[in-house]
Write a protein that holds these residues in place. Structure first.
Motif: not given
Lengths: 331, 435
Positions: A50-52, A77, A79, A111-113, A188, B117, B157-160, B162-165, B168, B203, B207
């Motif tokens: 996501s975000g590409l 939006e 995920i 997108d997951q870990i 991008k 991590w 810089p996805s624009g969306h 934070l990612k789950p990673l 965590e 945000r 959260e």
């Protein structure tokens, strides 16, 4: 020299040819008219983290809001926790030619870990489309025109790290290049300078070769020398470094699609800036029919052979089959 | 001016001095001593490969810590996260800084990134432990401080958001180290996209209750204004570059694109200057202080409380200076002896318990085996009985069958005899008739 008028208008010909024009070439006009009446179908799948900029690129390609985001009003939006497959269809028309365009989006991919087997739902979806077509084909009472929901082309978005392909990219492309036409693009691309871009592309091409991944246009399906020449030129440019935008800006007195930053405006259709124009030409203006042909005559046929060889035994699904099974049925 | 005494006997109202005493010179003495001693700083960079971490480090400190020959991500073959440190001595204006950069190649690069991590957490704890041991030693003259004082976390810089990673990682590390989140490769985004992205990230951070590095409050008006400016632009969006490009006759560090040059040091283009000023010029000491007073103390109290059974105030909130009470004011050595004795006795007790448990289990198992053996015996008997009963039944039936057969044969014979008789009488009659 006498001129013979045909369906195309004036036709210059040498002496003594007046009576030998049969009119076989008029069939091209008939086909054209029929195709225009029928319309075309095109199913494109976009895959990437996501975000590409996948949705933006789709909007840019078809100069209209065809992506999932433009159709669904998303409040926030988020995920998704698993991969979903969402397909949106649009009927678009240009100069009398109608096209039913289906954009298949895959939110949640990568997108997951833990992204193990994230390609499974996508493989399943593609094989399900082949299966649906097959069922229609072997029906006793067939429809005159089988609705074609097979995925013709899968655009894979590579994040612009500038270094090399990630394990996830390699795994996905390796598995899916066997069932669908894959067109890899660098998403991008305005992140990379020209030198970085060239280095990155070279690295990617090397890795694709090293892993035996055959992306579109595949070498083995070149029909003749002319094809090969055109396709070689394309193969040297893969993957295309693209930038998408659906906003217009004023540049040098003209209104162009682009991205405006504080240090300059990136013009999407300027080939000095990015390779979006090449991608658009490939997908729409020159190779669209070829993509569809390869899907129906090669990928679909492979699937069909595999299915029919299973001799009507109760098979759960051809999708998500364990690796050794798939490999055993490769042509 | 009435001098008032508080608990500690310190005068609340400052006393006017009659003449020049000279302790105003104290800051200068400290300054001179520090300069002679030199400074140390440990900085950790974490992020997926290809986000420009090495370039940014090179740009920040204007050195080539990562020379062009450094094997970049394209040449890396390991599939696990490794933690590498490189040291460099930077000198400027008579002040020398021993800079340690801790890099984490391989973070977030594989398909399955669960627990990527863990090596990083282990490294940080390791450094804390090293410092704790050095602090508790009898001879404490040389105490090298290699604790991680700041962690720059690079967000794609996805624009969306934070990612789950990202979530965590930050959740697990915000109590161990000062986290400063950065948006990498900020030249991917237009200014509007950047603003939106920053809002989404902040945000997300709120959260998930992630505690990133907070800038300290000061009384100084000027400083507060500067701090507020920084806070408004968090997380900082950075671009890194060490190539020098000519723009309008000026030589700047930047990235050359066909459509323009992105200037690294231009505040309108990215937040690099803010990061550099904050990290090096203004807040380096505060980062070290927070690490020492908060993160390290948290670690220390947790570690010592786990070993001793003293009533320790395990207060983990930030900004609280807590020291575990030493029992009866014993010297640390004696205390350690006692800890060791406790530990040994605990081990003995555990061993005994385990043996007991083991014996009990063995007894249970034996009993079970015996029970099942008896059960099997019984079943065998029963089956034998069944078999015999069936056998007898079969015998009976066979006998019955034999009797029936005999009877049937007898009947057959009678019938045959009758047939013979009848045929004879028929013959006789026939003969009679003929006559």
């Amino acid at each position: 020299t006498a001129t013979v008028g045909g369906p195309y208008g004036e036709k210059a010909s040498g002496p003594g040819v007046d009576f030998s024009y049969v009119g076989i070439d008029a069939i091209l006009e008939q086909m054209r008219r029929k195709a225009m009446k029928q319309g075309f179908e095109l199913n494109i799948m976009v895959v990437g983290q996501s975000g590409l900029g996948k949705s933006t690129l789709m909007n840019t390609l078809f100069k209209s809001k065809v992506s999932r985001k433009s159709v669904q009003a998303t409040a926030q939006e988020k995920i998704p926790k698993t991969i979903e497959i969402k397909s949106i269809s649009h009927d678009i028309e240009e100069k009398g030619v109608r096209m039913k365009l289906t954009v298949i989006d895959t939110p949640g991919f990568g997108d997951q870990i833990n992204n193990e087997n994230c390609w499974r739902p996508i493989m399943k979806f593609i094989n399900d489309q082949y299966e649906a077509y097959l069922q229609e084909e072997i029906n006793i009472n067939r429809k005159k025109r089988i609705p074609d929901s097979r995925v013709h082309c899968c655009i894979y978005f590579i994040p612009p790290t500038g270094h090399c392909l990630r394990p996830l990219d390699v795994e996905f492309m390796r598995r899916l290049s066997k069932v669908v036409n894959i067109v890899p693009v660098i998403a991008k691309a305005d992140t990379l300078t020209l030198e970085e871009r060239d280095f990155f592309k070279k690295k990617i091409r090397e890795e694709l070769r090293a892993n035996g991944i055959d992306v579109y246009p595949q070498k083995e399906f070149d029909e003749d020398a002319e094809d090969r020449m055109i396709n070689e030129k394309i193969r040297e440019m893969i993957p295309f470094a693209v930038v998408g935008s659906d906003q217009e800006y004023q540049v040098n007195g003209r209104r162009l699609l682009g991205r405006k930053t504080k240090w300059g405006t990136i013009e999407v259709e300027n080939i000095a800036h990015c390779e979006f124009a090449y991608l658009r030409d490939l997908l729409i203006r020159t190779h669209m029919q070829n993509i569809k042909d390869i899907t129906s005559s090669i990928h679909y046929e492979m699937y069909r052979v595999r299915r029919l060889n299973e001799n009507n035994t109760v098979v759960a699904h051809a999708n998500g089959m364990p690796e050794h099974h798939l490999a055993a049925h490769e042509m | 001016m009435e001098p008032t005494e508080t608990d500690g006997g310190i005068m609340e109202q400052p006393k006017n001095l009659e003449g020049y005493v000279g302790f105003a010179n104290l800051p200068n003495q400290i300054y001179r001593k520090s300069v002679k001693r030199g400074f140390e700083f440990t900085l950790m960079v974490v992020g997926e490969s290809g986000l420009g971490k090495s370039t940014l480090i090179n740009s920040l400190f204007l050195t080539d810590l990562y020379s062009p020959e450094y094997p970049g991500p394209s040449h890396r073959v390991e599939k696990t996260v490794t933690v590498e440190q490189s040291k460099v001595l930077v000198k400027e204006g008579g002040v020398q800084l021993l800079l340690t950069i801790v890099d984490t190649p391989g973070f977030g690069d594989t398909i399955d990134n669960s627990n990527c991590w863990q090596p990083i957490i282990d490294y940080i704890d390791n450094k804390f432990e090293g410092y704790l041991n050095a602090e508790s030693r009898v001879n404490r003259r040389l105490m090298p401080d290699s604790r991680v004082q700041c962690c720059l976390y690079f967000i794609t810089p996805s624009g969306h958001g934070l990612k789950p990673l990202d979530v965590e990682f930050m959740k697990r590390l915000h109590e161990k180290v000062n986290i400063i989140p950065l948006i990498a490769k900020a030249d991917t985004m237009t200014p509007e996209e950047c603003q939106l992205f920053k809002k989404q990230i902040m945000r997300g951070i709120q959260e998930h209750k992630i505690r990133i590095y907070q800038f300290p409050e000061t009384d100084d008006e000027e400083e507060m204004k500067m701090v507020k400016r920084i806070k408004d632009r968090l997380p900082l969006a950075v671009i890194g570059s060490n190539t020098i490009i000519e723009v309008n006759g000026k030589r700047v560090r930047g990235r050359q694109y066909p459509w323009g040059v992105a200037d690294v040091e231009n505040g309108e283009h990215c937040d690099f200057t803010i990061l550099r000023n904050m990290l090096i010029r203004t807040h380096m000491q505060d980062l070290k202080d927070v690490t020492n007073n908060v993160h390290y103390e948290n670690y220390r109290s947790r570690k010592l409380a786990a070993v001793t059974y003293n009533g320790v105030d395990n207060n983990k909130s930030k900004g609280q200076l807590t020291k575990p009470e030493t029992s009866d004011g014993m010297s640390p050595l004696a205390q350690m002896e006692e800890e060791r004795r406790d530990h040994v006795s605990k081990m003995k007790k555990m061993e005994q318990e385990m043996e007991q448990v083991f014996e009990m289990k063995v007894k249970e198992k034996l009993q079970k085996l015996r029970d099942s053996e008896a059960e099997l015996q019984r079943r065998q008997e029963q089956m034998k009985k069944n078999l015999e009963a069936q056998h007898r039944e079969l015998e009976d039936r066979r006998r019955q069958h034999e009797e029936e057969k005999e009877r049937w044969e007898a009947q057959q014979r009678i019938l045959d005899q009758q047939k013979l008789d009848n045929s004879r009488t028929l013959e006789k009659n026939k003969k009679k008739k003929i006559f």
